[in-house]
Design an enzyme around this catalytic site. Structure first.
Site, PDB file in Angstrom:
ATOM      1  N   SER A   1      -6.546  -5.292  11.447  1.00 50.86           N
ATOM      2  CA  SER A   1      -7.053  -4.429  12.513  1.00 50.86           C
ATOM      3  C   SER A   1      -8.215  -5.081  13.243  1.00 50.86           C
ATOM      4  O   SER A   1      -8.324  -4.974  14.464  1.00 50.86           O
ATOM      5  CB  SER A   1      -7.459  -3.069  11.955  1.00 50.86           C
TER       6      SER A   1
ATOM      7  N   GLU B   1      -8.155   0.294  17.183  1.00 48.86           N
ATOM      8  CA  GLU B   1      -7.430   1.272  16.372  1.00 48.86           C
ATOM      9  C   GLU B   1      -6.827   2.400  17.199  1.00 48.86           C
ATOM     10  O   GLU B   1      -5.864   3.042  16.788  1.00 48.86           O
ATOM     11  CB  GLU B   1      -8.363   1.844  15.289  1.00 48.86           C
TER      12      GLU B   1
ATOM     13  N   ARG C   1       0.804  -1.223   0.000  1.00 47.96           N
ATOM     14  CA  ARG C   1       0.000   0.000   0.000  1.00 47.96           C
ATOM     15  C   ARG C   1       0.836   1.272   0.000  1.00 47.96           C
ATOM     16  O   ARG C   1       0.537   2.225  -0.714  1.00 47.96           O
ATOM     17  CB  ARG C   1      -0.891   0.030   1.245  1.00 47.96           C
TER      18      ARG C   1
END
Ligand code: FAD
Length: 323
Positions: free
Chosen positions: A160, A144, A61
């Site tokens: 996550s 998070e 990414r």
């Protein structure tokens, strides 16, 4: 962390042609539809404003986001293209995305899809030990908001939710076992404030130092209009403290955040309180970004492109972000 292929709102539906999207498009500030990275895994291609491929579509990414931003700056555009026209059985493989695209009038079988990187995940946050205990006895964190240390330079997709599941359970178990605070496992090892010799935190700059093509984000008119202030804050953080940043850009962003804070004054209602929260988070992010003078993943310090072994630590900043 930035997701490379968020659908870019306001871009014209005209395929194969990069025209600037309208800043006043009603969906411009709304959360953006994510075009799953599985699309690239199935063969979708990334194309620049000229229609050329410019990066390995299967790269991580951060590398793809950086390549996209560099190409967007070079070509003076605010979006590029995801070409999924070669994918067969698109609607069967990706029914949710197909439905959402259809609602926007885009047909992935014939249209290239306008895309730009978008802020996606907060890597960092409240430092915890491996059971979610923080440095403040009685305060536990997971999900998070927490910096548990499990994510590497590039949080892998879907980790996550796993992190929330795993650490949520560990927090409950630790509290049930009577734990009161963090264990000295080494996970809490941290540096308070920016160590001496770490450059960048005190750099000041004027809007004239902003990277080429980014100064439009800095035009903050004298106003107390909350949507205008919020838009200015978002523009500055996206353009100056986003995928690619350097010390000067971060300093300019800090000035914008300060101006927004002053213009905001005392919050009176929900939207102004939300903006104050955004200002606080932006200020903390800028202090951290200025102190970490290296590139380890997720985003890039263009003035410090390589890793610095001295920064193989967690930086913890105490006090108000402005201090
Ligand atoms: C578009 C998108 C797609 C994603 N896709 C994936 C994926 O495929 N796989 C994956 O693993 N992760 C994915 N993620 C990331 C993942 O969804 C989040 O990291 C995860 O949901 C975070 O969970 P959380 O419980 O820590 O925080 P949140 O889900 O943000 O929950 C925090 C809660 O706290 C509440 N809250 C906030 N402030 C207060 C307050 N002061 N008082 C009381 N309550 C408060 C909020 O309203 C919220 O309900 C995605 C994220 C996005 C945005």
């Amino acid at each position: 962390q930035f997701h490379p292929t968020a659908l870019h709102p306001g871009a014209p539906g005209h395929p194969h042609k990069c025209e600037p999207s309208s800043p006043s498009h009603p969906n411009r500030a709304a959360p953006r539809l994510l075009l799953s990275e599985a699309l690239r895994g199935h063969g979708a291609l990334l194309r620049d404003a000229e229609g050329e491929r410019f990066v390995d579509e299967l790269a991580p990414r951060d590398l793809i986001s950086r390549a996209m931003v560099e190409r967007m700056v070079t070509q003076g555009t605010d979006h590029l293209w995801l070409d999924a026209t070669g994918l067969v059985h698109f609607a069967e493989r990706f029914p949710a995305i197909a439905g959402a695209l259809s609602a926007t009038g885009l047909d992935p079988a014939s249209d290239w899809l306008p895309i730009a990187p978008a802020a996606h995940y907060l890597s960092g946050g409240v430092v915890t030990d491996l059971d979610g205990a923080t440095s403040l006895p009685g305060l536990w964190a997971c999900g998070e908001v927490a910096c548990t240390g499990v994510h590497g330079a590039n949080r892998l997709a879907s980790n996550s939710l796993l992190e929330g599941l795993v650490f949520g359970g560990r927090v409950v178990d630790a509290i049930a076992a009577g734990r009161l605070g963090a264990l000295p496992t080494g996970a809490m090892r941290a540096v308070v404030g920016a160590p001496s010799g770490i450059a960048g935190a005190s750099v000041s700059a004027s809007a004239g130092d902003a990277p080429v093509g980014m100064s439009s984000a800095l035009a903050l008119p004298p106003t107390s209009d909350i949507p205008v202030l919020r838009s200015s804050l978002q523009g500055a953080m996206t353009n100056l403290a986003g995928v690619v940043r350097d010390a000067k850009a971060l300093a300019v962003a800090t000035e914008v955040v300060d101006e927004v804070r002053i213009s905001l004054g005392s919050p009176k209602d929900r939207s102004s309180w939300e903006l104050l929260n955004l200002v606080s988070v932006a200020g903390a992010l800028l202090v951290s970004a200025a102190a970490r003078t290296e590139t380890r993943g997720s985003h890039t310090r263009s003035d410090f492109p390589t890793r610095d072994p001295a920064l193989l630590i967690r930086l913890v900043h105490g006090g108000h972000p402005q201090n």
